[in-house]
Every structure is written in C-alpha cells, then in structure tokens.
Design a protein around this motif. Structure first.
Motif, PDB file in Angstrom:
ATOM      1  N   ALA A  87      -6.948 -41.417  35.775  1.00 47.52           N
ATOM      2  CA  ALA A  87      -5.913 -42.451  35.726  1.00 47.52           C
ATOM      3  C   ALA A  87      -6.482 -43.762  35.197  1.00 47.52           C
ATOM      4  O   ALA A  87      -5.842 -44.466  34.409  1.00 47.52           O
ATOM      5  N   ASP A  88      -7.681 -44.097  35.623  1.00 47.73           N
ATOM      6  CA  ASP A  88      -8.311 -45.345  35.205  1.00 47.73           C
ATOM      7  C   ASP A  88      -8.733 -45.298  33.746  1.00 47.73           C
ATOM      8  O   ASP A  88      -8.612 -46.285  33.018  1.00 47.73           O
ATOM      9  N   ARG A  89      -9.184 -44.134  33.310  1.00 48.16           N
ATOM     10  CA  ARG A  89      -9.720 -44.003  31.944  1.00 48.16           C
ATOM     11  C   ARG A  89      -8.664 -43.633  30.916  1.00 48.16           C
ATOM     12  O   ARG A  89      -8.651 -44.157  29.801  1.00 48.16           O
ATOM     13  N   PHE A  90      -7.753 -42.727  31.286  1.00 48.29           N
ATOM     14  CA  PHE A  90      -6.791 -42.205  30.309  1.00 48.29           C
ATOM     15  C   PHE A  90      -5.332 -42.477  30.685  1.00 48.29           C
ATOM     16  O   PHE A  90      -4.430 -42.072  29.951  1.00 48.29           O
ATOM     17  N   LYS A  93      -0.360 -40.885  33.359  1.00 44.81           N
ATOM     18  CA  LYS A  93       0.289 -39.696  32.816  1.00 44.81           C
ATOM     19  C   LYS A  93      -0.730 -38.565  32.643  1.00 44.81           C
ATOM     20  O   LYS A  93      -0.467 -37.413  33.011  1.00 44.81           O
ATOM     21  N   ALA A  94      -1.896 -38.878  32.081  1.00 40.35           N
ATOM     22  CA  ALA A  94      -2.944 -37.869  31.910  1.00 40.35           C
ATOM     23  C   ALA A  94      -3.391 -37.314  33.257  1.00 40.35           C
ATOM     24  O   ALA A  94      -3.658 -36.109  33.397  1.00 40.35           O
ATOM     25  N   SER A  95      -3.449 -38.191  34.254  1.00 38.39           N
ATOM     26  CA  SER A  95      -3.845 -37.757  35.595  1.00 38.39           C
ATOM     27  C   SER A  95      -2.813 -36.809  36.193  1.00 38.39           C
ATOM     28  O   SER A  95      -3.167 -35.819  36.850  1.00 38.39           O
ATOM     29  N   VAL A  96      -1.528 -37.094  35.961  1.00 34.25           N
ATOM     30  CA  VAL A  96      -0.467 -36.201  36.443  1.00 34.25           C
ATOM     31  C   VAL A  96      -0.555 -34.838  35.753  1.00 34.25           C
ATOM     32  O   VAL A  96      -0.441 -33.786  36.390  1.00 34.25           O
ATOM     33  N   MET A  97      -0.760 -34.850  34.439  1.00 36.15           N
ATOM     34  CA  MET A  97      -0.839 -33.588  33.697  1.00 36.15           C
ATOM     35  C   MET A  97      -2.040 -32.751  34.128  1.00 36.15           C
ATOM     36  O   MET A  97      -2.009 -31.526  34.074  1.00 36.15           O
ATOM     37  N   TYR A 140       1.772 -43.015  38.980  1.00 32.43           N
ATOM     38  CA  TYR A 140       2.667 -42.944  37.815  1.00 32.43           C
ATOM     39  C   TYR A 140       4.073 -43.429  38.168  1.00 32.43           C
ATOM     40  O   TYR A 140       4.675 -44.219  37.426  1.00 32.43           O
ATOM     41  N   ILE A 141       4.601 -42.959  39.294  1.00 28.23           N
ATOM     42  CA  ILE A 141       5.955 -43.359  39.685  1.00 28.23           C
ATOM     43  C   ILE A 141       6.022 -44.863  39.939  1.00 28.23           C
ATOM     44  O   ILE A 141       6.991 -45.527  39.561  1.00 28.23           O
ATOM     45  N   LYS A 142       4.989 -45.397  40.574  1.00 23.96           N
ATOM     46  CA  LYS A 142       4.932 -46.848  40.797  1.00 23.96           C
ATOM     47  C   LYS A 142       5.003 -47.609  39.474  1.00 23.96           C
ATOM     48  O   LYS A 142       5.709 -48.619  39.346  1.00 23.96           O
ATOM     49  N   GLN A 396      -5.008 -53.011  37.875  1.00 26.22           N
ATOM     50  CA  GLN A 396      -6.410 -53.066  37.471  1.00 26.22           C
ATOM     51  C   GLN A 396      -7.338 -52.434  38.503  1.00 26.22           C
ATOM     52  O   GLN A 396      -8.397 -51.920  38.157  1.00 26.22           O
ATOM     53  N   ILE A 397      -6.966 -52.469  39.772  1.00 31.21           N
ATOM     54  CA  ILE A 397      -7.824 -51.900  40.819  1.00 31.21           C
ATOM     55  C   ILE A 397      -7.158 -50.714  41.514  1.00 31.21           C
ATOM     56  O   ILE A 397      -7.774 -50.048  42.345  1.00 31.21           O
ATOM     57  N   ARG A 398      -5.886 -50.455  41.174  1.00 32.49           N
ATOM     58  CA  ARG A 398      -5.099 -49.469  41.922  1.00 32.49           C
ATOM     59  C   ARG A 398      -5.736 -48.085  41.914  1.00 32.49           C
ATOM     60  O   ARG A 398      -5.800 -47.411  42.940  1.00 32.49           O
ATOM     61  N   ALA A 399      -6.216 -47.616  40.755  1.00 36.24           N
ATOM     62  CA  ALA A 399      -6.764 -46.263  40.669  1.00 36.24           C
ATOM     63  C   ALA A 399      -7.987 -46.096  41.579  1.00 36.24           C
ATOM     64  O   ALA A 399      -8.104 -45.115  42.315  1.00 36.24           O
ATOM     65  N   LYS A 400      -8.905 -47.076  41.518  1.00 35.39           N
ATOM     66  CA  LYS A 400     -10.115 -46.987  42.345  1.00 35.39           C
ATOM     67  C   LYS A 400      -9.780 -47.062  43.834  1.00 35.39           C
ATOM     68  O   LYS A 400     -10.313 -46.294  44.641  1.00 35.39           O
ATOM     69  N   VAL A 401      -8.918 -48.005  44.184  1.00 30.68           N
ATOM     70  CA  VAL A 401      -8.573 -48.194  45.596  1.00 30.68           C
ATOM     71  C   VAL A 401      -7.826 -46.980  46.142  1.00 30.68           C
ATOM     72  O   VAL A 401      -8.111 -46.499  47.251  1.00 30.68           O
ATOM     73  N   MET A 402      -6.885 -46.463  45.354  1.00 33.18           N
ATOM     74  CA  MET A 402      -6.144 -45.288  45.800  1.00 33.18           C
ATOM     75  C   MET A 402      -7.063 -44.079  45.936  1.00 33.18           C
ATOM     76  O   MET A 402      -6.872 -43.234  46.814  1.00 33.18           O
TER      77      MET A 402
END
Length: 480
Positions: A87-90, A93-97, A140-142, A396-402
């Motif tokens: 999610a952070d890198r791509f 959407k890529a993370s969901v797929m 993604y939904i957020k 900016q921090i959501r992916a790491k924190v989540m």
C-alpha cells in the motif's frame, strides 16, 4: 447574506452522487466475503473431514483439525506488513489486488490436495489474505469515500464477512466438499478481473505527483465535474498534507512514535482493538453449545441448528451498524455496544454461577444473553475499531501505522482462541465471563475518556482534537 450562503451550501451538498463509491466498496469487499466463506468453512466441514468418507482418505484427528482452524490467525500476524508495504509503495489498490492471490491459491490447494498437512498449508494462505482484508481494504475504502459515508462503507467489511459465513453454513448443509471448493475458487478469479478496472485512490495519486489524474479520479468518485469546488478543495487539501510531509519521505515507526499526537492516536486505537479482541464474543460464538450446557439450560434444538442461528444475528447486527454509522457518533456506538455486551456477559456468568450452586436458571436468560452479545459484537464492537483506525491517521503514515495496529490486533485475536479453555479450566467458566464483562466495561470508560469523536471529521480536525487532549496548542507535523 447568511440565507444565501446556507442555500449555496445546501445546493452543494445535493450535487454529485456516491454510486461509484458504493460500487467500488462492494467490489473490494468481495475479498472479505471470500474470507467469510473460509471462516465458516470449518464448522460444516469438520464433520466430513473427521468421517470415514473424508476427502483426505482417512478421518482427521482433533489435533489436525485444531491446527487447520487456528493457523489462520498465526499466518495473519506475520503477513500484515506485506500489505502495508504494498500500500505504501504501490498504492492501496495494488494491496487489495494482492489479497486475491493467496485466496485463490488456498482454494486451489484444497481442490488438488485434501490431506491434513495440505489443508493446514491452504489455511495458512487464507491467513495471509485475511491480513490484507482488514488492512488494505480499510485503507482503500477510506481513501475513495467521502466523509459523509466513510463509516458506512468501512462497516460493509464486517457485513460482507458475516454474509460469507452464513452462505458457507448454508452450502455446507447441502453441498459436498468438492462442489463447495469449486464454487468458492472461482470468486477470487472473477473479483481480480473486475478489480483491474478499479481506480487508484486519489490520495496515492497525489502522493505520486499525479495531481490531474487525482482530480479526474475524485471527480469520477464524487459524480462531479473536474473543476467543481469540492473536488478542487479536497485535492488541494491532500496536496497540502503531502507537501507538509515531503521532508520526511521515509518515516519509520520510531520517528512516527516520537510525535506525541500520532503516538496518542496509536495507543488509543490499540486499546480499542484490545477491548474488541478480549470482549468474549468470539469465544462465545466458538463454544456456544458447551457454554449453554454449562448454564444448565436444556436445549430443545441440536448444536448444528444453534450454530446456524449465529450468522443471521451477526448479519443483522452488521446491518444495524451500517445504518447507524453516520447517524450516531463513533464514541456513542462503541460505548453503547460495549455496555450491552458487558450486560450480556454478566447474564451468562450469573447463569453459570447459579448453576454452580445448584440453583435454577431461567431458560431464556443465557440464550438471550448469548444472542444479544453476538448482536452487539456485530453491531459495533467488531467494526468500530477499523472505522476509527481508518479515520485517525493521515495517508502519509496510515499504511505503516495500520500495519502495526492490525498485526497486534491479529495477535490479540489469537490469544482468546488458545487461552479460553486453559483459563476456564483454571478459574472456572463463570469467572472467565465475569472477566469478559469487566473488559467490556473497561472499554466503555476508556472510550468515554480518551477516544475523540471522528465521525464526519478530516484528519486535521481529529489531530487537533488529540492535540487539545494532551495540552498542545497546535498540531505539530514534525515528528522530531
């Protein structure tokens, strides 16, 4: 003048539509629907796998079946950061797929190999996918939804999971092992094909410097023109937020934790998840029949019928949560549902205690307590932490924190599964449920004291609320 401004604001709210936001949320939650099918798979399949007609060629032992059931949580614990990185890198959407790949592998393995070892391996892939379902999907939904329906769409994740469980219970009652596997194996493939057409989130496009594409995507999602003031304003806000963090492009969890506002948000979210994980509902759903038996109630229905009644209650609770998500504050929903859950756990514990002293328990009390507890869990306790997590942190921090929070959440979900029986045997069932009631009440007070209201607020407003609570006059974006 004020009437004119009010009229313009009203007209602005009536413009556009949310059709594509709902459609995309429904499409991506097909992955969690598939997870729900797998979550419910053990219950109807246990009887088949342990019979002489087992597709494994021999009946599976209780130990093997236990590993097939529990390995999912362990695999999820070690897989969350994979989806956070993607999610952070791509982008989200890529993370969901990426969820679709292990889901498809899981069911293909079950189709090709049915031995105990291969079933454990296949469920490990389910755990990998599950880590993404409650991480990438929330993200993604957020990022595609507007504030007014954000909570409702995130709540759809839990609803689709529960529908999946119910559908699997129905299929398990009428279809054989291989027919079920064939049907479910097709779902990730179809979902993956449809997801290729889904747009990347506007927030990630802004992060990549693709401002024009972000404007076009946001306009599409909101049903507005590209030059509409709402679209321009939202993208400008994302760009401003992105510019504020450009000096720290590779922030680590350590640097994030140095910021007192973010640290407080993380700690609050972890405690909300802890109340969810240890509230006792999952143990209640897993051991419903023996728990009711221990209360002294004589069941007039079979254990299978009782188990089948749980998914509809979950679906009803999830539906109520979706309806109320944007009408009632997050704090109010969480406190209400945890309070109801605490009362239900007290009802079960009291029934067990009365039975322990050879008293008579009203037959309706433990049954009603169980139903209400399951309903409260689906009606807010299970979904609310994910909604708060999605709203609390900037992109900016959501992916790491989540990644951190969801990893801890999966580990906390694993603990009640392995610890319920030893704890109950050591201190007694009634004491265990009194503890569950106490944890729920702790969640109520913790929410009331520490959780800021996040409904309908953007990240900046939420951070300001957190800053005020820790005595800071303004939001400091610099983590150092």
């Amino acid at each position: 003048m004020k009437m004119k401004e009010a009229k313009e604001e009203y007209i602005s709210k009536k413009e556009g539509h949310t059709y594509w936001q709902w459609t995309l949320a429904l499409l991506v939650t097909m992955t969690v629907f598939t997870y729900g099918l797998d979550l419910g798979w053990i219950s109807p399949m246990a009887r088949i796998l342990q019979s002489e007609q087992s597709p494994a060629g021999e009946p599976l032992s209780d130990v093997t079946l236990s590993w097939i059931a529990s390995v999912l949580c362990l695999a999820a614990v070690f897989s969350v950061y994979l989806f956070s990185y993607l999610a952070d890198r791509f982008g989200s959407k890529a993370s969901v797929m990426a969820i679709i790949v292990p889901q498809a592998i899981s069911w293909i393995l079950r189709l090709c190999f049915a031995s105990g070892t291969w079933l454990i391996i296949s469920r490990s892939f389910t755990g990998i996918a599950a880590a993404g379902c409650f991480n990438a999907l929330v993200l993604y939904i957020k990022e595609i939804s507007q504030d007014s329906i954000r909570g409702t769409l995130v709540s759809m994740i839990i609803l689709m999971q529960n529908i999946g469980v119910f559908v699997m219970y129905i299929m398990g009652a009428y279809l054989d092992y291989y027919t079920i596997v064939y049907i479910v194996a097709c779902i990730p493939v179809v979902t993956g094909i449809l997801l290729f057409k889904a747009p990347q989130s506007p927030a990630f496009l802004v992060k990549q410097g693709k401002t024009e594409e972000a404007i076009a995507t946001l306009a599409f999602l909101r049903g507005l023109d590209k030059d509409h003031k709402i679209v321009i304003s939202e993208v400008a806000m994302m760009k401003n937020e992105n510019d504020n963090y450009k000096s720290e492009p590779n922030m680590s969890l350590i640097s994030i934790m140095k910021n007192p506002i973010w640290r407080r948000g993380i700690i609050i979210t972890i405690f909300i998840f802890a109340a969810q994980s240890f509230n006792g509902a999952f143990a209640l759903m897993t051991y419903a029949s023996p728990i009711l038996t221990s209360t002294g109630v004589k069941l007039s229905v079979s254990a299978e019928t009782l188990t089948l009644s749980i998914p509809p209650v979950l679906i009803f609770g999830s539906t109520v949560n979706m309806i109320c998500a944007e009408r009632i504050g997050r704090r109010t929903i969480n406190m209400l549902m945890l309070s109801i859950s605490a009362c239900s756990m007290l009802g079960i514990a009291a029934s067990m205690l009365i039975k322990h002293f050879d008293g008579t328990v009203p037959s309706w009390l433990p049954i009603m307590s169980m139903i209400v507890s399951v309903w409260a869990y689906a009606g807010g306790v299970s979904a609310l932490p994910f909604i708060v997590m999605a709203e609390m942190f900037s992109f900016q921090i959501r992916a790491k924190v989540m990644g951190l929070i969801v990893t801890l959440a999966w580990f906390m979900a694993f603990l009640p599964i392995v610890g319920y029986m030893p704890l109950s045997n050591a201190i007694g069932l009634h004491t265990t449920f009194f503890i569950f009631a106490g944890i729920n009440m702790f969640g109520v007070f913790f929410t009331a004291i520490f959780l800021p209201e996040t409904r309908g607020k953007n990240v900046e407003q939420i951070e300001k609320a957190l800053a005020i609570r820790i005595g800071l006059e303004k939001v400091d974006k610099n983590p150092t």
